[in-house]
Design an enzyme around this catalytic site. Structure first.
Site, PDB file in Angstrom:
ATOM      1  N   LYS A   1     -87.072  35.379  23.515  1.00 29.45           N
ATOM      2  CA  LYS A   1     -88.425  35.879  23.783  1.00 29.45           C
ATOM      3  C   LYS A   1     -88.695  35.798  25.272  1.00 29.45           C
ATOM      4  O   LYS A   1     -88.660  34.719  25.862  1.00 29.45           O
ATOM      5  CB  LYS A   1     -89.448  35.049  23.008  1.00 29.45           C
ATOM      6  CG  LYS A   1     -90.873  35.561  23.129  1.00 29.45           C
ATOM      7  CD  LYS A   1     -91.802  34.784  22.213  1.00 29.45           C
ATOM      8  CE  LYS A   1     -93.234  35.302  22.302  1.00 29.45           C
ATOM      9  NZ  LYS A   1     -94.129  34.553  21.378  1.00 29.45           N
TER      10      LYS A   1
ATOM     11  N   ARG B   1     -91.981  40.313   9.208  1.00 29.05           N
ATOM     12  CA  ARG B   1     -93.376  39.905   9.070  1.00 29.05           C
ATOM     13  C   ARG B   1     -94.153  40.909   8.232  1.00 29.05           C
ATOM     14  O   ARG B   1     -93.628  41.972   7.873  1.00 29.05           O
ATOM     15  CB  ARG B   1     -94.000  39.761  10.458  1.00 29.05           C
ATOM     16  CG  ARG B   1     -93.793  41.002  11.300  1.00 29.05           C
ATOM     17  CD  ARG B   1     -93.918  40.718  12.792  1.00 29.05           C
ATOM     18  NE  ARG B   1     -92.795  39.965  13.337  1.00 29.05           N
ATOM     19  CZ  ARG B   1     -92.885  39.185  14.416  1.00 29.05           C
ATOM     20  NH1 ARG B   1     -94.040  39.081  15.062  1.00 29.05           N
ATOM     21  NH2 ARG B   1     -91.841  38.527  14.858  1.00 29.05           N
TER      22      ARG B   1
ATOM     23  N   ASP C   1     -99.303  41.152  12.097  1.00 29.55           N
ATOM     24  CA  ASP C   1     -97.979  41.169  12.727  1.00 29.55           C
ATOM     25  C   ASP C   1     -97.519  39.774  13.121  1.00 29.55           C
ATOM     26  O   ASP C   1     -96.370  39.600  13.561  1.00 29.55           O
ATOM     27  CB  ASP C   1     -97.972  42.096  13.950  1.00 29.55           C
ATOM     28  CG  ASP C   1     -99.053  41.756  14.958  1.00 29.55           C
ATOM     29  OD1 ASP C   1    -100.228  41.949  14.626  1.00 29.55           O
ATOM     30  OD2 ASP C   1     -98.726  41.286  16.062  1.00 29.55           O
ATOM     31  N   ASN C   2     -98.389  38.761  12.951  1.00 27.50           N
ATOM     32  CA  ASN C   2     -98.002  37.377  13.222  1.00 27.50           C
ATOM     33  C   ASN C   2     -97.881  36.556  11.946  1.00 27.50           C
ATOM     34  O   ASN C   2     -97.900  35.323  11.997  1.00 27.50           O
ATOM     35  CB  ASN C   2     -99.029  36.715  14.154  1.00 27.50           C
ATOM     36  CG  ASN C   2     -99.029  37.329  15.547  1.00 27.50           C
ATOM     37  OD1 ASN C   2     -98.018  37.862  15.997  1.00 27.50           O
ATOM     38  ND2 ASN C   2    -100.154  37.273  16.223  1.00 27.50           N
TER      39      ASN C   2
END
Length: 646
Positions: free
Chosen positions: A141, A218, A302-303
């Site tokens: 990331k 996710r 999306d988390n």
């Protein structure tokens, strides 16, 4: 200790088995293509990234030995590897890896946002763990631009990388399902950021976290197939591609829910069973969050992990003073993702997942699953709370109210969430002939040290409204109490005014006396409930020991408070990584009453090793810190209450 023979090749020998890229549609721009800018990616779940964007002089900040072990790696071998920082920052391709970015969509703050995707993260591949039944997706990331960067630079900085690293490992040690963080690498490459969100941009070091999980799929992964949204007018990049949706669903169930795959012949029944299990895991997860005072801060769809993991550590926070309205994300001005809202937000997100799955589910059965979510959450939550209170042998109807009244008392007295629960095991077991005031009083005095002062409570109970409106309501409270009560009934935030009114009419000594009486009253009720644990027990000593053992292993002594993270960040930004290493060691044993001496393996690519003595919960943090002496199990210092995370 020197690296073992072959250690210099440990990273090159990682057994990659990149099932996701073989099972799902991938867009590939071809070898040698430079990183393209942001663009819509249709008909695919991944985009291959052929050209990496290396960091300048990457170097290790820290590593997590336990996270690396999932991949069959030893910390000392990784730290000693001459290319370790390059490999684990996405600056150099690991043999067998296939860098790619995942395409997903999502609802952000309640609105459908269309295509999102890995704007700063890269899938490197999937590594077969030492236990061959496990396969771990490895992701970096902060490695640079992808097709999903949405105009950004795809970079992360040192402060956000340290926060994600430490919280990932802290949650794992707490026993809460989470993605893991194996390392942090920083560099001499800089980007411009606005760290205080005040318009002043500063150069900050580009840094990368190596993340590990079975999968980073996710809820939003299934939202790329949505048609045009009535409110935002946006649609998914693969709208209407139900064939790919079915393919993605098959991949997830076959690889991560094999028992469900094997237990159903009918596909829709299988899919409903999958949705039910996702809902159950999510309910259990959010119950665990609530019971340690954790607030995610940005619970967009999306988390939300399809595996029920804590995912994407951004503006998170652990509560200090208990407040059900606690908001850790300064950007969340309406409190959508407040602490108390998390269960209902997870329910809402599950409803969006059901919509995204569409015809893959029986609509009526999916609705029934959703209706069971809150009761399932409440059962997990109450079960966890019983363990936190040491109520293990009986389930009494009064338990729910006992917990609720405890939290109400903690809120009214401004009690520290973590420390208060940790101290509850000190409340003595009831004995015949006890005097509540003399027996419980000394413990209550210790609990009161964890409560807020009258000035702190006044600040906490000052409503967020215009000054003119605030003055009018304060005047009404004094001159027309009946009208004030009527207004308060229609304005939930005015309840804080009621508290403020009471505080303005008292002083510190009067407040402490009231708080002491309230705590003794609750502790007396708690002890009467404890007495019921003995009913039918032949060995009272064993019952008492079980209570203490479970409470000490359920109520952490230390969590990653913002001030602890900030001290580590400030030291690291001065080039001293020892406090990051030291905090990691503390967080790895959150339930320990003493801390054993432990050091991370040193290496030529890391600076700073913890030197903490056994039994201490404090250390000296080097660097330009306003609060150089770090006490890990205390209430936050005054400066720590003002840390702003967005």
């Amino acid at each position: 200790m020197d690296p073992s023979p072959g250690a210099s090749r440990a990273l090159e020998r990682l057994p990659f088995n990149n099932v996701a890229l073989r099972s799902l549609p991938v867009v590939d721009d071809g070898p040698g293509e430079p990183p393209a800018g942001s663009r819509e990616v249709s008909g695919a779940c991944f985009s291959r990234i052929r050209s990496l964007q290396p960091l300048l002089r990457p170097t290790f900040v820290t590593v997590s030995p336990s996270a690396l072990s999932l991949l069959g790696l030893r910390a000392r071998d990784v730290l000693a590897h001459p290319l370790g920082p390059e490999y684990l920052s996405g600056s150099k391709v690991l043999p067998g890896s296939q860098p790619a970015a995942h395409c997903y969509s999502g609802h952000q703050f309640g609105l459908y946002a269309g295509q999102l995707g890995d704007g700063a993260a890269l899938y490197l591949g999937e590594v077969e763990g030492p236990d061959t039944r496990e396969r771990w997706e490895v992701q970096v990331k902060g490695a640079g631009v992808t097709p999903y960067s949405r105009g950004g630079d795809g970079r992360k900085v040192l402060r956000s990388s340290i926060r994600e690293f430490l919280c990932s490992e802290a949650m794992a040690a707490l026993g809460i399902p989470t993605t893991r963080a194996a390392s942090v690498v920083t560099s001499d490459l800089y980007v411009s950021r606005d760290p205080l969100n005040d318009g002043r941009r500063l150069p900050e070091r580009c840094s990368v976290v190596l993340r590990v999980a079975p999968s980073f799929i996710r809820f939003g992964s299934f939202e790329i197939f949505l048609s045009r949204d009535d409110v935002t007018g946006l649609k998914g990049p693969s709208a209407g591609r139900h064939d790919i949706r079915a393919q993605l669903l098959d991949y997830v169930i076959e690889n991560f829910y094999p028992n469900i795959q094997q237990g159903h012949c009918n596909q829709k029944d299988r899919n409903v069973a999958f949705f039910q299990e996702v809902a159950r895991r999510t309910a259990k997860l959010v119950a665990q969050w609530q019971c340690v005072g954790f607030c995610h801060g940005c619970l967009n769809t999306d988390n939300m992990s399809i595996l029920g993991l804590t995912l994407d550590y951004g503006p998170f926070g652990f509560m200090d003073r208990f407040d059900p309205d606690f908001v850790c994300n300064a950007s969340d001005r309406r409190g959508r993702y407040s602490y108390k809202a998390q269960p209902s937000v997870c329910y809402w997100n599950l409803a969006r997942l059901a919509e995204a799955l569409g015809s893959e589910l029986h609509a009526a059965k999916a609705k029934a699953v959703l209706e069971e979510f809150i009761p399932t959450y409440e059962a997990f939550y109450l079960g966890n709370m019983r363990r936190k209170l040491g109520l293990l042998r009986r389930e009494e109807a009064e338990d729910r109210e006992l917990v609720s009244d405890l939290l109400h008392l903690m809120h009214n007295t401004g009690a520290d969430f973590t420390n208060t629960f940790h101290l509850l095991s000190c409340i003595p077991w009831p004995e015949e002939g006890d005097s509540e005031w003399t027996t419980v009083g000394p413990v209550v005095d210790v609990l009161l040290e964890q409560c807020a002062s009258i000035e702190e409570l006044k600040v906490a109970n000052t409503p967020t409204m215009e000054d003119r409106e605030l003055a009018m309501i304060l005047s009404m409270a004094q001159t027309d109490p009946v009208m004030f009560d009527s207004v308060a009934a229609d304005r939930p935030e005015v309840e804080t005014m009621r508290q403020l009114k009471e505080l303005l009419g008292t002083d510190q000594d009067q407040l402490k006396e009231k708080q002491r009486n309230d705590w003794i009253h609750w502790a007396s009720r708690y002890r009467r409930r404890l007495a019921k644990e003995c009913d039918g027990a032949s060995d009272l000593s064993a019952v008492k020991q079980e209570r203490l053992g479970v409470m000490s292993s359920t109520n952490p002594r230390v969590v990653l408070r913002n001030y602890i993270a900030q001290n580590a960040i400030q030291a690291a930004e001065q080039g001293d990584y020892s406090e990051v290493c030291r905090v990691l060691r503390v967080l790895e044993e959150p339930y320990s009453s003493t801390l054993e001496s432990a050091e991370l393996p040193g290496g030529s690519n890391t600076r700073g090793v913890g030197d903490q003595k056994a039994g201490e919960l404090k250390c000296q943090a080097k660097g330009d810190c306003d609060q150089p002496r770090v006490i890990y199990d205390s209430k936050p210092p005054a400066w720590g209450r003002n840390i702003c995370i967005t």
